[in-house]
Design an enzyme around this catalytic site. Sequence first.
Site, PDB file in Angstrom:
ATOM      1  N   LYS A   3      19.682  48.800  41.310  1.00  0.00           N
ATOM      2  CA  LYS A   3      20.045  47.414  41.613  1.00  0.00           C
ATOM      3  C   LYS A   3      18.961  46.469  41.095  1.00  0.00           C
ATOM      4  O   LYS A   3      19.245  45.491  40.441  1.00  0.00           O
ATOM      5  CB  LYS A   3      20.229  47.271  43.130  1.00  0.00           C
TER       6      LYS A   3
ATOM      7  N   GLU B 264      10.446  55.216  41.026  1.00  0.00           N
ATOM      8  CA  GLU B 264      10.976  56.548  40.731  1.00  0.00           C
ATOM      9  C   GLU B 264      11.978  56.497  39.576  1.00  0.00           C
ATOM     10  O   GLU B 264      11.919  57.282  38.630  1.00  0.00           O
ATOM     11  CB  GLU B 264      11.693  57.120  41.965  1.00  0.00           C
TER      12      GLU B 264
ATOM     13  N   GLY C 299      22.485  48.439  48.484  1.00  0.00           N
ATOM     14  CA  GLY C 299      22.374  49.703  47.753  1.00  0.00           C
ATOM     15  C   GLY C 299      23.183  50.824  48.382  1.00  0.00           C
ATOM     16  O   GLY C 299      23.964  51.514  47.718  1.00  0.00           O
ATOM     17  N   ARG C 300      23.025  50.996  49.695  1.00  0.00           N
ATOM     18  CA  ARG C 300      23.705  52.120  50.353  1.00  0.00           C
ATOM     19  C   ARG C 300      25.199  51.877  50.539  1.00  0.00           C
ATOM     20  O   ARG C 300      25.919  52.772  50.975  1.00  0.00           O
ATOM     21  CB  ARG C 300      23.015  52.433  51.677  1.00  0.00           C
TER      22      ARG C 300
ATOM     23  N   GLU D 101      19.305  53.786  57.597  1.00  0.00           N
ATOM     24  CA  GLU D 101      18.659  52.645  56.953  1.00  0.00           C
ATOM     25  C   GLU D 101      19.255  51.334  57.481  1.00  0.00           C
ATOM     26  O   GLU D 101      18.595  50.302  57.496  1.00  0.00           O
ATOM     27  CB  GLU D 101      18.837  52.741  55.429  1.00  0.00           C
TER      28      GLU D 101
ATOM     29  N   HIS E 183      25.729  79.373  61.800  1.00  0.00           N
ATOM     30  CA  HIS E 183      24.773  80.489  61.733  1.00  0.00           C
ATOM     31  C   HIS E 183      23.348  79.970  61.682  1.00  0.00           C
ATOM     32  O   HIS E 183      22.431  80.715  61.321  1.00  0.00           O
ATOM     33  CB  HIS E 183      25.077  81.356  60.509  1.00  0.00           C
TER      34      HIS E 183
ATOM     35  N   LYS F 299       7.688  51.074  48.889  1.00  0.00           N
ATOM     36  CA  LYS F 299       7.594  50.768  47.460  1.00  0.00           C
ATOM     37  C   LYS F 299       6.235  50.124  47.149  1.00  0.00           C
ATOM     38  O   LYS F 299       5.618  50.403  46.138  1.00  0.00           O
ATOM     39  CB  LYS F 299       8.750  49.864  47.012  1.00  0.00           C
TER      40      LYS F 299
HETATM   41  C1  G6Q Z   1      19.647  51.020  49.936  1.00  0.00           C
HETATM   42  C2  G6Q Z   1      18.214  50.854  49.826  1.00  0.00           C
HETATM   43  C3  G6Q Z   1      17.538  51.825  48.898  1.00  0.00           C
HETATM   44  C4  G6Q Z   1      17.782  51.532  47.423  1.00  0.00           C
HETATM   45  C5  G6Q Z   1      16.834  52.351  46.584  1.00  0.00           C
HETATM   46  C6  G6Q Z   1      17.025  52.145  45.115  1.00  0.00           C
HETATM   47  O1  G6Q Z   1      20.359  50.324  50.602  1.00  0.00           O
HETATM   48  O2  G6Q Z   1      17.914  49.547  49.525  1.00  0.00           O
HETATM   49  O3  G6Q Z   1      17.896  53.136  49.163  1.00  0.00           O
HETATM   50  O4  G6Q Z   1      19.095  51.810  47.076  1.00  0.00           O
HETATM   51  O5  G6Q Z   1      15.514  52.040  46.966  1.00  0.00           O
HETATM   52  O6  G6Q Z   1      16.889  50.807  44.769  1.00  0.00           O
HETATM   53  P1  G6Q Z   1      17.338  50.289  43.355  1.00  0.00           P
HETATM   54  O7  G6Q Z   1      18.798  50.503  43.215  1.00  0.00           O
HETATM   55  O8  G6Q Z   1      16.944  48.855  43.296  1.00  0.00           O
HETATM   56  O9  G6Q Z   1      16.591  51.118  42.338  1.00  0.00           O
END
Ligand code: G6Q
Length: 544
Positions: free
Chosen positions: A207, A213, A268-269, A354, A385, A505
Amino acid sequence: MKIRINQMEEWAALVRHSETMRSVHMRDLFGKDPQRAGRFSQEACGLFLDYSKNRITEETFALLLELGAAVNLTEQIQAMFSGERINVTENRPVLHVALRNRSNRPVVVDGEDVMPAVNAVLERMRAFAAAVRDGSWRGFTGKRIRNVVNIGIGGSDLGPYMACEALKAYSSRELLVRFVSNVDATHFYEQTRDLDPAETLFIVASKTFTTQETMTNAQTARSWLLDALKDEAAVASHFAAVSTNAEAVQAFGINHENMFEFWDWVGGRYSMCSAIGLPIMISIGPDNFDSMLDGFHAMDLHFLESPLQNNMPVILALLGVWYNNFMGAETHAILPYDQYLHRFAAHLQQVDMESNGKSTGRDGGRTAWQTGTVIWGEPGTNGQHAFFQLMHQGTRLIPADFIGFSRSLNALGDHHDKLMANFFAQTEALAFGKLREEVEAEGTAAELVAHKTFAGNRPTNTIMAEELTPYVLGALMALYEHKIFVQGAVWNVYSFDQWGVQLGKVLAGRILNEFAAGEEKDIAVAHDPSTAQLINRYRQQRRK
Ligand code: G6Q
């Protein structure tokens, strides 16, 4: 909103009621009321929910609904759908429902209907996915794309990964779709070591397009590709991006034509129906993706339009509140009896924890009540199990959702009957247990009777659908998304920000600089003694 829910009369009524309910056993509830299963069931969007195996009575349910009414749940739901800026701390609307708004009803943000933009991106995704699938999209050397690697993390990884696994039965088996998320190089290495760069397409999903990462993995992917293809121009045929940040995408060297946009009003989620779903669409094809959106949309409408007492996400949410806030439960297990759903709990874990893992209320004060539940789970029957022992006989109360299907997508022999026999047996045993007399009647040695007795009274919801289809997956996901919304509304927290993630971050970036540049004495000043000791040990050992 200035509310202290624990000072409301509706809350106090539930506290009082919970005291009487602690000693009530489900065995007696079912014994007294043969109609209970029918009454505590609900059907919507291809899903059947039986919530009768809960430690509730009609009164409990009524009191929970009163709590929902007291926090203006209906108004809060409408506020989300109408595009109000309910993500207050980020000053944004929350409109993942617009991404699958199949009715095309206008959704207005800042005076503008967002639907034409949503539809335009979906159209571009369809064309791109079709071209990759039919082979008309070629790699730089003219070879067909056989591998699609999504590079993203958190919300830009878990949802699409879960859905690609869940819908594998609908996928093109000609295409290998993989996911790289962890900044640990092992992830990139193991996911690409057997791939031909000339046949590989990377989707960089972020996003913000700044996440450490993802940017690290994307740069590594770029080098991996260029090491093999030896020409910068190859990037255009092997990279696509999904982001809200067009400038950063361009700076990375990805063509604007290969960029798929989404918007800051998509969390994002909650983004798997946006362009973040591109790997899903490539994997299962645009038509199946559309059916998934249809399933999401059907549940969105059910949520928006059904009265609270028949509203499936509301029911699940209020039951969760009941256990979390009044019966002392701390976790909630998600147990799909379907191997394709092996990442379902992991995705939900993020969406839920989250969203509602907050201890500051909307009034800025600390919540004096428990909020987000710990979500976890694995597919059945594997879990049986492993951790079911604690669920059956441990000291903790662990409510669980069992998710199962009447038909298997891989009908082999009697596997499915065996799977489902376990599915039904478990919720029955959890609810009703095994009485001391029954154990004794089996001729059990006296000293073992207590060990072999099961108290029961362990609550479960059972969610069933005919078959795991894209539509059903969409409905199921939307069910949980809205459940989480309702719980956030009751707990009066802001479910759509994630300052804890932002903190991580920033902190890692500072330490990374110290690995290279920091003096030992500076590190000692900058950190607590434990962290300083560990960082210095790491620096010494990596030099060896
Ligand atoms: C989701 C969070 C988090 C995010 C990641 C990746 O709701 O904000 O999990 O999706 O940190 O972020 P970017 O999509 O900006 O790389």
